[in-house]
Every structure is written in structure tokens, then in C-alpha cells.
Design a protein around this motif. Sequence first.
Motif, PDB file in Angstrom:
ATOM      1  N   VAL A  57       0.822  -1.208   0.000  1.00  0.00           N
ATOM      2  CA  VAL A  57       0.000   0.000   0.000  1.00  0.00           C
ATOM      3  C   VAL A  57       0.855   1.256   0.000  1.00  0.00           C
ATOM      4  N   THR A  61       1.718   3.768  -3.315  1.00  0.00           N
ATOM      5  CA  THR A  61       1.151   5.108  -3.225  1.00  0.00           C
ATOM      6  C   THR A  61       2.218   6.167  -3.433  1.00  0.00           C
ATOM      7  N   VAL A 301      -4.078   9.004  -7.866  1.00  0.00           N
ATOM      8  CA  VAL A 301      -3.882   9.772  -6.634  1.00  0.00           C
ATOM      9  C   VAL A 301      -5.153  10.539  -6.268  1.00  0.00           C
ATOM     10  N   PHE A 304      -7.522   8.144  -4.807  1.00  0.00           N
ATOM     11  CA  PHE A 304      -7.093   7.794  -3.446  1.00  0.00           C
ATOM     12  C   PHE A 304      -7.531   8.873  -2.459  1.00  0.00           C
TER      13      PHE A 304
END
Length: 332
Positions: A57, A61, A301, A304
Amino acid sequence: MVTTQNLPGSVDRPTATAQKRAAGPDARGSRRRATSGSAGLAALLVSPTLLVLAIVVLYPTIVALKDSFYGTPGLDPRTGFVRDHDPFVGVDNYTGIFGEAGERFWNAFWNTTFLTVTTVALETVLGIAMALIMHRALRGRAVVRASILVPWAIPTAVTGLLWRWIFNSDGVANALIGRQILWTTEGFHAKAAVIIADVWKTAPFIGLLVLAGLQVISKEVYEAARMDGASVPRQFWSITLPLVKPALLVAVLFRTLDALRMFDLPYILVGAQKTSVETLSMLAQDQAANVRFGPAAAYAVILFVYVFLIALAFVRLLGADLVPHRRKGATA
């Protein structure tokens, strides 16, 4: 404070406060050492999980965030030669969504939001109804529970293929309604096909979690309500819903976060690059497939951050506490 009565023949015992004072700093130090030892053991036990999360994760990211600041290789306007590396473009991939090139992004954004709100709302209503049915003490309850939970156990890819066959031009859906509708093409009917398939598959998930909340409610509560003359709808609104609220909010939270990342079901059921059902995940995948890794990373992004804000709103505003807080005055 614990005290003793001065009865004849009794022996005076020290009070609780006196015992704590007599213990002195040694007892407090031992308690601190025990607490620090427990904290160290807890950190050791969760460290493998934290390591896996950091690998699967945190690292992706960070890489996606870094790649979102780079563009697509192409001709260098200064030299006229083809670049052999991705050019640094700063925040252009983010600001580009507010220009003419951002039309496709906003379409995917609103598709994602519409599909999430619609499917989660329908799944919540149907999930509560399923939980109430599965909770009733009726004959053949095990068969009913199994039949309700089967759609959730089917892989999403198989679900997409199944409903693609149902929504075919000469499929079951058109045969039932008696009309010729091209469900898997552009238009609102494509959204409807995705909503129907997604609700059919994942409503049992909410029903399962709500059922777990129903089973911890004491029967004496309902018996007392019936003795007070409360009707069945009154019992549902005043007893069932408030008591299953923690389980229901967690179920809705998980389902919302999953729906915001919807990709495989509309991709298999309707297809790629369909304006009606293209989501942010599908848009990011399409950009990456066309070697536009910078915009793809930027869209990932943004998605997210969108998911994170929705989760934060659930926890802060709706009280969907995933970790219960210790009540004041409770002791370890």
C-alpha cells in the motif's frame, strides 16, 4: 475508599489509599514496566502486518505520487529529438483536469459518484431486508441464508459475464420486458445494467453484516416492547435500527469504499471506453494502457484522496467508529 469498622476484637486494616502509599514508587515502576512490556509485545505482533501494508500500500502510493509529476515521452520542442525519459511537468497532470482535456475525467468522476450513491443506497435497503429475513426463525432458514449469500460468493468477473448474457440483445432481460434494449451499449440503460448487476452481487454483503448485528440484540428487548404495545414498525425504528447502527455503518462504509474503486464489473459487463459507465479506475487503467503513466498516476492519486475523504467523513460525521473507544472510568 475502603475502611474498616472498629469492632471489638477486630484488627485494624490499612485503607486502599494507605496501601497505595505504602507500595511507593516500586509498585508504580513495576506497573509501568508491565505496560511497556505489553506495548512492546503488541508492536512485535502487528509488525508483520504493518510490513505487508507498507509493501503493498504505502510504497505503490508513494511511487504513484512521484509518477504523477511526470509527463509522457515524446518530441522535445527544444531539440526536436524524442525524449528517452519521462519529462517533469510538475502539477500539470492535476491542473489539466480543469481544462478542455479534463472533460473525460469529470465524466468518469460523476459516473463513479452516481454509481456509488445509487448502488450503495439500494444495497443498504435490500441488505437490511435480507438480514431481517435471514434472522427470522422460519422453516428452511439455512437454505434461505445460503441462497441469499450465493451471489456474494461468485467472483465479480463471473458475475459480469453472467449478466452480460442476461442483458444480451436476445437475452433473458429483453425476453421478460418484451422490448429490444441494447443494454451493453452507450446510454442510461448501460448504467442501469451495471447497477442491477452490482446490487444483485453485493447486497448480501450488507445483509450478512447487519445479520451479525441483529443476532446480538436480546430477545427480552422486543418482548418488553410488545408488552408496552409497540407495533412491528415501531420496534424496527426504535429498537432494531439504533442497535444495529454500528454494524450497518461499517457495512455501508466498506461497501462505499469498494464501489468508489469499481472497475471489473462495468469493464466486463459493458466494456472499456464507454462514456456512460467509465469510472475513475477505468480511466486510470486506460491511460496506463496507452503509456500515459503520468496522467494515470494523477487520476489514481485523486481517486485515493477521494476515497480517503469519504472514509474520513464516515468516521467523523456519521460515527462509524471501527475501533471502539474505552469508556471513561473503565479499568484495564
